[in-house]
Write a protein that holds these residues in place. Sequence first.
Motif, PDB file in Angstrom:
ATOM      1  N   LEU A 147       0.708  -1.229   0.037  1.00 39.86           N
ATOM      2  CA  LEU A 147      -0.092  -0.139   0.059  1.00 39.86           C
ATOM      3  C   LEU A 147       0.818   1.314   0.062  1.00 39.86           C
ATOM      4  N   TRP A 148       2.096   1.101   0.679  1.00 40.49           N
ATOM      5  CA  TRP A 148       2.642   2.358   0.704  1.00 40.49           C
ATOM      6  C   TRP A 148       3.471   2.450  -0.796  1.00 40.49           C
ATOM      7  N   TRP A 149       3.773   1.584  -1.756  1.00 41.54           N
ATOM      8  CA  TRP A 149       3.991   1.680  -2.689  1.00 41.54           C
ATOM      9  C   TRP A 149       3.140   2.145  -3.760  1.00 41.54           C
ATOM     10  N   ALA A 150       1.755   1.804  -3.576  1.00 39.08           N
ATOM     11  CA  ALA A 150       0.699   2.187  -4.415  1.00 39.08           C
ATOM     12  C   ALA A 150       0.394   3.578  -4.241  1.00 39.08           C
ATOM     13  N   ILE A 151       0.339   3.921  -2.864  1.00 37.91           N
ATOM     14  CA  ILE A 151      -0.098   5.141  -2.882  1.00 37.91           C
ATOM     15  C   ILE A 151       1.095   6.179  -3.215  1.00 37.91           C
ATOM     16  N   ALA A 152       2.311   5.922  -2.827  1.00 35.04           N
ATOM     17  CA  ALA A 152       3.273   6.923  -3.581  1.00 35.04           C
ATOM     18  C   ALA A 152       3.452   6.712  -5.006  1.00 35.04           C
ATOM     19  N   ASN A 153       2.933   5.692  -5.689  1.00 30.63           N
ATOM     20  CA  ASN A 153       2.979   5.751  -7.231  1.00 30.63           C
ATOM     21  C   ASN A 153       1.640   6.273  -7.762  1.00 30.63           C
ATOM     22  N   HIS A 221      -3.535 -15.968   6.791  1.00 33.58           N
ATOM     23  CA  HIS A 221      -2.962 -14.750   7.114  1.00 33.58           C
ATOM     24  C   HIS A 221      -3.243 -13.725   5.627  1.00 33.58           C
ATOM     25  N   ALA A 222      -2.908 -14.478   4.638  1.00 33.70           N
ATOM     26  CA  ALA A 222      -3.199 -13.601   3.486  1.00 33.70           C
ATOM     27  C   ALA A 222      -4.714 -13.163   3.179  1.00 33.70           C
ATOM     28  N   LEU A 223      -5.657 -14.056   3.600  1.00 32.89           N
ATOM     29  CA  LEU A 223      -6.905 -13.728   3.650  1.00 32.89           C
ATOM     30  C   LEU A 223      -7.532 -12.838   4.617  1.00 32.89           C
ATOM     31  N   TYR A 224      -6.918 -13.151   5.717  1.00 28.35           N
ATOM     32  CA  TYR A 224      -7.287 -12.083   6.978  1.00 28.35           C
ATOM     33  C   TYR A 224      -6.655 -10.748   6.606  1.00 28.35           C
ATOM     34  N   PHE A 225      -5.420 -10.461   6.316  1.00 24.95           N
ATOM     35  CA  PHE A 225      -5.003  -9.161   6.419  1.00 24.95           C
ATOM     36  C   PHE A 225      -5.420  -8.523   4.901  1.00 24.95           C
ATOM     37  N   GLY A 226      -5.895  -9.388   3.993  1.00 24.30           N
ATOM     38  CA  GLY A 226      -6.268  -9.018   2.820  1.00 24.30           C
ATOM     39  C   GLY A 226      -7.451  -7.701   2.956  1.00 24.30           C
ATOM     40  N   SER A 227      -8.025  -7.516   4.056  1.00 26.69           N
ATOM     41  CA  SER A 227      -8.910  -6.428   4.229  1.00 26.69           C
ATOM     42  C   SER A 227      -8.575  -5.353   3.772  1.00 26.69           C
ATOM     43  N   VAL A 228      -7.155  -4.821   3.888  1.00 30.28           N
ATOM     44  CA  VAL A 228      -6.658  -3.731   3.777  1.00 30.28           C
ATOM     45  C   VAL A 228      -6.480  -3.315   2.268  1.00 30.28           C
ATOM     46  N   LEU A 229      -6.967  -4.540   1.476  1.00 20.79           N
ATOM     47  CA  LEU A 229      -6.971  -4.170  -0.081  1.00 20.79           C
ATOM     48  C   LEU A 229      -8.073  -3.190  -0.527  1.00 20.79           C
ATOM     49  N   ILE A 230      -9.087  -2.857   0.456  1.00 17.60           N
ATOM     50  CA  ILE A 230     -10.089  -2.038   0.194  1.00 17.60           C
ATOM     51  C   ILE A 230      -9.629  -0.637  -0.355  1.00 17.60           C
ATOM     52  N   HIS A 231      -8.214  -0.460   0.329  1.00 22.56           N
ATOM     53  CA  HIS A 231      -7.797   1.034   0.169  1.00 22.56           C
ATOM     54  C   HIS A 231      -7.192   0.976  -1.430  1.00 22.56           C
ATOM     55  N   PHE A 232      -7.516   0.269  -2.078  1.00 21.27           N
ATOM     56  CA  PHE A 232      -7.143   0.574  -3.593  1.00 21.27           C
ATOM     57  C   PHE A 232      -8.285   1.140  -4.029  1.00 21.27           C
ATOM     58  N   ILE A 233      -9.548   1.285  -3.363  1.00 22.41           N
ATOM     59  CA  ILE A 233     -10.733   1.949  -3.868  1.00 22.41           C
ATOM     60  C   ILE A 233     -10.951   2.928  -2.947  1.00 22.41           C
ATOM     61  N   VAL A 234     -11.144   2.843  -1.657  1.00 24.32           N
ATOM     62  CA  VAL A 234     -11.258   3.815  -0.691  1.00 24.32           C
ATOM     63  C   VAL A 234     -10.231   4.760  -0.458  1.00 24.32           C
ATOM     64  N   PRO A 235     -10.167   5.868  -0.507  1.00 26.11           N
ATOM     65  CA  PRO A 235      -9.114   6.797  -0.452  1.00 26.11           C
ATOM     66  C   PRO A 235      -8.818   7.216   0.980  1.00 26.11           C
ATOM     67  N   VAL A 236      -7.438   6.787   1.242  1.00 24.42           N
ATOM     68  CA  VAL A 236      -7.010   6.802   2.693  1.00 24.42           C
ATOM     69  C   VAL A 236      -5.662   7.808   2.442  1.00 24.42           C
TER      70      VAL A 236
END
Length: 323
Positions: A147-153, A221-236
């Motif tokens: 997410l750091w990489w995605a936001i930065a780019n 773990h991949a499924l559980y923490f995958g919740s954060v991928l919503i921020h590819f849609i929801v701006p934060v």
Amino acid sequence: MANRKEWNHVPDKLPIEVAPVWRWPLNLVEIFRWYVGSWLPVSINLCLVALAYAAYHWASPTLAEGASPGWWIAEIWLRNLMLTVVLAQGLHLVFHRYQLQTTEKKYDPRPYPRKGRAFDFDDQLADNIFWTLASGVTIWSGYEALLWWAIANGHAPTITWSSDPVWFVAIFLLIPIWQSFYFYWIHRLLHTRLFYPVHALHHRNVDVGPWSGLSMHPVEHALYFGSVLIHFIVPVHPVHVICHLMFYGLYAITTHTGFEGLWIAGRKRVDLGTFHHQIHHRYFEVNYGTLEVPWDKWFGTFHDGTAAAKERMKKRLAERRRA
């Protein structure tokens, strides 16, 4: 041999109830108390927001650094590793190793940790520590770095305090609600025949301790923490990403403490382990979600901690076996 009692401790207030916004008739005072009480005056939620800000300012890369892979990824991993060790081991020492609060408020009568062939290394604590650190912290940190990489780019939408202060605050308040929505469905998926062999690693822990919360298979773990991928849609803002992942990582540790809360001078100062989820670890097929969004009530898998709920559960499972 006398039968061991089912619970060493149960909360004073039973039956367990879902968030008052889902109860009828609506009680606005009760709704206000529920949501304010989950944040103020001292709560795990509020501590996680403060910790996320501290991590953002003192233990995170800049957006310029995050634009390309580098040592900052290892720095994120090390920060999350240290936070996990301090919190999980600290709670373990206080509640289980030295029993500074005795076992009066411990839910399960069995001691934690246990030895046995059910666990890697024949040891529950070693098993829990290994999977928490080797898999949990690594995948948590991997999502944060992504997410750091995605936001930065510019691949993920962003906001700042100055651009939208209301939404900036609202994101923090919505993270627990999104967690409740997301967690139920991921958890139900993990209890299907296809994925339960993965989830079984976490369910080795019938009695739980702080190190049990993130003791999971890497796929989980991949499924559980995958919740954060919503921020590819929801701006934060990046601080929201840190808080979101801390909510999944560190909150899992506190809610698996195995005790109702931290008592000081005869009063409960901080809520910790949830009896609602402890029941899931005992019976497996109830309370898949949390209390903020009552999916379990709507789908008939809610156990409110009472004897009547246990009988309903037994009847439902017997009917399912006959079907």
